[in-house]
Motif scaffolding. Structure first.
Motif, PDB file in Angstrom:
ATOM      1  N   LEU A  15       0.814  -1.215   0.000  1.00 21.97           N
ATOM      2  CA  LEU A  15       0.000   0.000   0.000  1.00 21.97           C
ATOM      3  C   LEU A  15       0.849   1.267   0.000  1.00 21.97           C
ATOM      4  N   LEU A  16       1.879   1.323   0.844  1.00 20.04           N
ATOM      5  CA  LEU A  16       2.689   2.540   0.936  1.00 20.04           C
ATOM      6  C   LEU A  16       3.473   2.797  -0.346  1.00 20.04           C
ATOM      7  N   ASP A  17       3.772   1.756  -1.105  1.00 18.18           N
ATOM      8  CA  ASP A  17       4.442   1.956  -2.392  1.00 18.18           C
ATOM      9  C   ASP A  17       3.621   2.858  -3.301  1.00 18.18           C
ATOM     10  N   MET A  18       2.306   2.793  -3.170  1.00 15.80           N
ATOM     11  CA  MET A  18       1.424   3.632  -3.968  1.00 15.80           C
ATOM     12  C   MET A  18       1.112   4.955  -3.279  1.00 15.80           C
ATOM     13  N   THR A  19       0.688   4.876  -2.008  1.00 20.10           N
ATOM     14  CA  THR A  19       0.204   6.083  -1.339  1.00 20.10           C
ATOM     15  C   THR A  19       1.330   7.064  -1.033  1.00 20.10           C
ATOM     16  N   GLY A  20       2.530   6.571  -0.719  1.00 19.22           N
ATOM     17  CA  GLY A  20       3.648   7.475  -0.434  1.00 19.22           C
ATOM     18  C   GLY A  20       3.953   8.385  -1.611  1.00 19.22           C
ATOM     19  N   PRO A  21       4.292   7.820  -2.790  1.00 22.09           N
ATOM     20  CA  PRO A  21       4.519   8.688  -3.948  1.00 22.09           C
ATOM     21  C   PRO A  21       3.299   9.512  -4.328  1.00 22.09           C
ATOM     22  N   ALA A  22       2.099   8.931  -4.232  1.00 20.05           N
ATOM     23  CA  ALA A  22       0.894   9.680  -4.604  1.00 20.05           C
ATOM     24  C   ALA A  22       0.737  10.925  -3.739  1.00 20.05           C
ATOM     25  N   ASP A  23       1.031  10.818  -2.432  1.00 20.87           N
ATOM     26  CA  ASP A  23       0.932  11.982  -1.555  1.00 20.87           C
ATOM     27  C   ASP A  23       1.993  13.029  -1.896  1.00 20.87           C
ATOM     28  N   VAL A  24       3.179  12.585  -2.276  1.00 23.24           N
ATOM     29  CA  VAL A  24       4.222  13.532  -2.697  1.00 23.24           C
ATOM     30  C   VAL A  24       3.759  14.296  -3.932  1.00 23.24           C
ATOM     31  N   PHE A  25       3.232  13.586  -4.923  1.00 24.52           N
ATOM     32  CA  PHE A  25       2.769  14.244  -6.144  1.00 24.52           C
ATOM     33  C   PHE A  25       1.588  15.178  -5.852  1.00 24.52           C
ATOM     34  N   ALA A  26       0.712  14.759  -4.940  1.00 25.23           N
ATOM     35  CA  ALA A  26      -0.434  15.607  -4.590  1.00 25.23           C
ATOM     36  C   ALA A  26       0.023  16.892  -3.919  1.00 25.23           C
ATOM     37  N   ALA A  27       0.976  16.778  -2.995  1.00 20.83           N
ATOM     38  CA  ALA A  27       1.486  17.974  -2.306  1.00 20.83           C
ATOM     39  C   ALA A  27       2.188  18.905  -3.289  1.00 20.83           C
ATOM     40  N   ALA A  28       2.939  18.327  -4.231  1.00 23.27           N
ATOM     41  CA  ALA A  28       3.608  19.154  -5.235  1.00 23.27           C
ATOM     42  C   ALA A  28       2.599  19.875  -6.110  1.00 23.27           C
ATOM     43  N   THR A  29       1.466  19.231  -6.367  1.00 23.65           N
ATOM     44  CA  THR A  29       0.417  19.844  -7.189  1.00 23.65           C
ATOM     45  C   THR A  29      -0.214  21.031  -6.473  1.00 23.65           C
ATOM     46  N   VAL A  30      -0.384  20.920  -5.167  1.00 25.65           N
ATOM     47  CA  VAL A  30      -0.905  22.050  -4.395  1.00 25.65           C
ATOM     48  C   VAL A  30       0.011  23.264  -4.557  1.00 25.65           C
ATOM     49  N   LEU A  31       1.312  23.022  -4.600  1.00 21.65           N
ATOM     50  CA  LEU A  31       2.281  24.118  -4.696  1.00 21.65           C
ATOM     51  C   LEU A  31       2.400  24.669  -6.113  1.00 21.65           C
ATOM     52  N   THR A  32       2.242  23.804  -7.106  1.00 22.86           N
ATOM     53  CA  THR A  32       2.531  24.220  -8.475  1.00 22.86           C
ATOM     54  C   THR A  32       1.299  24.402  -9.351  1.00 22.86           C
ATOM     55  N   GLY A  33       0.129  24.005  -8.856  1.00 27.88           N
ATOM     56  CA  GLY A  33      -1.104  24.214  -9.611  1.00 27.88           C
ATOM     57  C   GLY A  33      -1.145  23.431 -10.904  1.00 27.88           C
ATOM     58  N   GLN A  34      -1.374  24.113 -11.998  1.00 27.59           N
ATOM     59  CA  GLN A  34      -1.520  23.462 -13.302  1.00 27.59           C
ATOM     60  C   GLN A  34      -0.223  22.830 -13.796  1.00 27.59           C
ATOM     61  N   ASP A  35       0.889  23.159 -13.185  1.00 25.48           N
ATOM     62  CA  ASP A  35       2.165  22.531 -13.539  1.00 25.48           C
ATOM     63  C   ASP A  35       2.422  21.279 -12.713  1.00 25.48           C
ATOM     64  N   GLY A  36       1.427  20.880 -11.911  1.00 22.98           N
ATOM     65  CA  GLY A  36       1.609  19.738 -11.021  1.00 22.98           C
ATOM     66  C   GLY A  36       1.343  18.408 -11.697  1.00 22.98           C
ATOM     67  N   TYR A  37       0.648  17.524 -10.979  1.00 21.92           N
ATOM     68  CA  TYR A  37       0.519  16.141 -11.421  1.00 21.92           C
ATOM     69  C   TYR A  37      -0.932  15.680 -11.387  1.00 21.92           C
ATOM     70  N   GLN A  38      -1.241  14.792 -12.314  1.00 27.11           N
ATOM     71  CA  GLN A  38      -2.531  14.111 -12.330  1.00 27.11           C
ATOM     72  C   GLN A  38      -2.241  12.621 -12.186  1.00 27.11           C
ATOM     73  N   VAL A  39      -2.645  12.031 -11.075  1.00 25.27           N
ATOM     74  CA  VAL A  39      -2.327  10.634 -10.782  1.00 25.27           C
ATOM     75  C   VAL A  39      -3.481   9.737 -11.192  1.00 25.27           C
ATOM     76  N   GLU A  40      -3.180   8.701 -11.958  1.00 28.58           N
ATOM     77  CA  GLU A  40      -4.150   7.692 -12.351  1.00 28.58           C
ATOM     78  C   GLU A  40      -3.657   6.328 -11.873  1.00 28.58           C
ATOM     79  N   VAL A  41      -4.596   5.454 -11.599  1.00 22.81           N
ATOM     80  CA  VAL A  41      -4.260   4.114 -11.128  1.00 22.81           C
ATOM     81  C   VAL A  41      -4.819   3.093 -12.104  1.00 22.81           C
ATOM     82  N   GLY A  42      -3.956   2.177 -12.540  1.00 24.22           N
ATOM     83  CA  GLY A  42      -4.377   1.140 -13.463  1.00 24.22           C
ATOM     84  C   GLY A  42      -4.009  -0.237 -12.944  1.00 24.22           C
ATOM     85  N   ALA A  43      -4.744  -1.245 -13.378  1.00 21.69           N
ATOM     86  CA  ALA A  43      -4.484  -2.638 -13.002  1.00 21.69           C
ATOM     87  C   ALA A  43      -4.957  -3.528 -14.147  1.00 21.69           C
ATOM     88  N   ALA A  44      -4.791  -4.833 -13.970  1.00 18.71           N
ATOM     89  CA  ALA A  44      -5.212  -5.755 -15.028  1.00 18.71           C
ATOM     90  C   ALA A  44      -6.674  -5.536 -15.384  1.00 18.71           C
TER      91      ALA A  44
END
Length: 327
Positions: A15-44
């Motif tokens: 779980l932390l392999d996903m949520t840790g990086p996702a939270d980093v990208f989310a926090a960076a998006t708060v700081l950078t706005g439209q220059d930030g990140y859009q996270v998508e999750v895919g599986a089989a």
């Protein structure tokens, strides 16, 4: 436009392999706005994907074969089931396909095995959880395994060590995209170190040393790590332990694998490294607060123990080393 991050999950992922990086990208998006990140999750398959051990499920927004480029960053997580998942030809085929339309391809922890099975690590430097580095090299001899790195970068393929190291990897990616200052603000907001250099050992100094069998020596070890600027000479430590200097030195070395002086030096270097990573303190203050005394001593010990010395500016001012992720 926001940078598109696609995280690849499978049943039994960490779980932390996903949520840790996702939270980093989310926090960076708060700081950078439209220059930030859009996270998508895919599986089989789209829908709920159970994580390992927790009873927690994460909803994959799309099946991997429904995801099409362009992608900024493809991130494959690890987990207890990765070895089995890496033998799934459909998963590896989808990872290869998505990697071709991704600007960079990354993995967290044992996710490196999926990249290796897909042939994406052939001839490249890579790392994984310290428990698995031997297996990675044995299973995939074309991979140049770095067994004790927090994360590695080889071209546009990045891999990281176990679990929480995924956050170090994500911070490095943010620094690569937006600069050190944005990554620093993200790290401060998440209350994590900014950020452990990729080549730094997967173990902090206290973790890498044998814990003494004796409770008084364990307490003394904790005192050393918590009070680097105190008098930590052998006479002072022996008095605190209630032992003669000779007997203390012998017992401490026997139970930790390091002499008292060597342990103190490494502990102080570890403290100095953390201060350099998370503060803007001048080197003289870092040297003083870490117990190393002078910047010259800090430089010598850092170069000898940490494998990288603190940097100085052209003007000679004592500032932290530049971001190690910046080419």
């Amino acid at each position: 436009m926001k940078r598109r991050i696609v995280i690849v999950l499978y049943e039994g992922f960490q779980l932390l392999d996903m949520t840790g990086p996702a939270d980093v990208f989310a926090a960076a998006t708060v700081l950078t706005g439209q220059d930030g990140y859009q996270v998508e999750v895919g599986a089989a398959k789209a829908g709920a994907v159970p994580a390992a051990h927790h009873g927690i499920e994460v909803v994959a927004q799309a099946a991997l074969n429904e995801i099409h480029g362009p992608i900024d960053t493809l991130l494959v997580v690890g987990g207890p089931t990765t070895m089995t998942q890496a033998r799934d030809p459909e998963l590896t085929a989808q990872v290869v396909r998505l990697s071709r339309v991704a600007r960079r391809t990354t993995s967290v922890c044992s996710g490196a095995f999926v990249l290796a099975a897909a042939g994406l690590l052939d001839g490249r430097r890579a790392t994984t959880h310290w428990l698995l580095t031997g297996w990675l090299g044995a299973c995939y001899p074309d991979v140049m395994v770095e067994p004790d790195a927090i994360y590695t970068r080889d071209g546009e393929v990045w891999t990281s060590a176990g679990v929480s190291a995924g956050m170090d990897l994500a911070l490095a990616l943010v620094a690569d995209d937006h600069g050190h200052e944005v990554a620093r603000q993200v790290a401060c907001g998440l209350v994590v170190y900014l950020h452990r250099p990729g080549g730094q050992s997967q173990f902090s100094m206290p973790m890498s040393v044998i814990r003494p069998r004796s409770e008084p020596l364990r307490d003394l070890q904790a005192f050393i790590d918590a009070n680097p600027a105190e008098d930590l000479s052998v006479p002072a430590l022996a008095r605190r332990a209630g032992l003669s200097e000779r007997h203390f030195s012998r017992v401490f070395t026997e139970q930790t694998g390091l002499s008292p002086g060597r342990y103190v030096e490494r502990s102080r270097a570890d403290t100095a490294r953390r201060l350099l990573e998370v503060t803007d303190h001048a080197l003289d203050r870092v040297a003083r607060e870490s117990g190393l005394g002078r910047p010259e001593t800090l430089y010598r010990v850092s170069a000898a123990i940490c494998a990288y010395p603190p940097a100085t500016t052209a003007a000679g001012s004592t500032r932290r080393r530049p971001d190690p992720c910046t080419p």
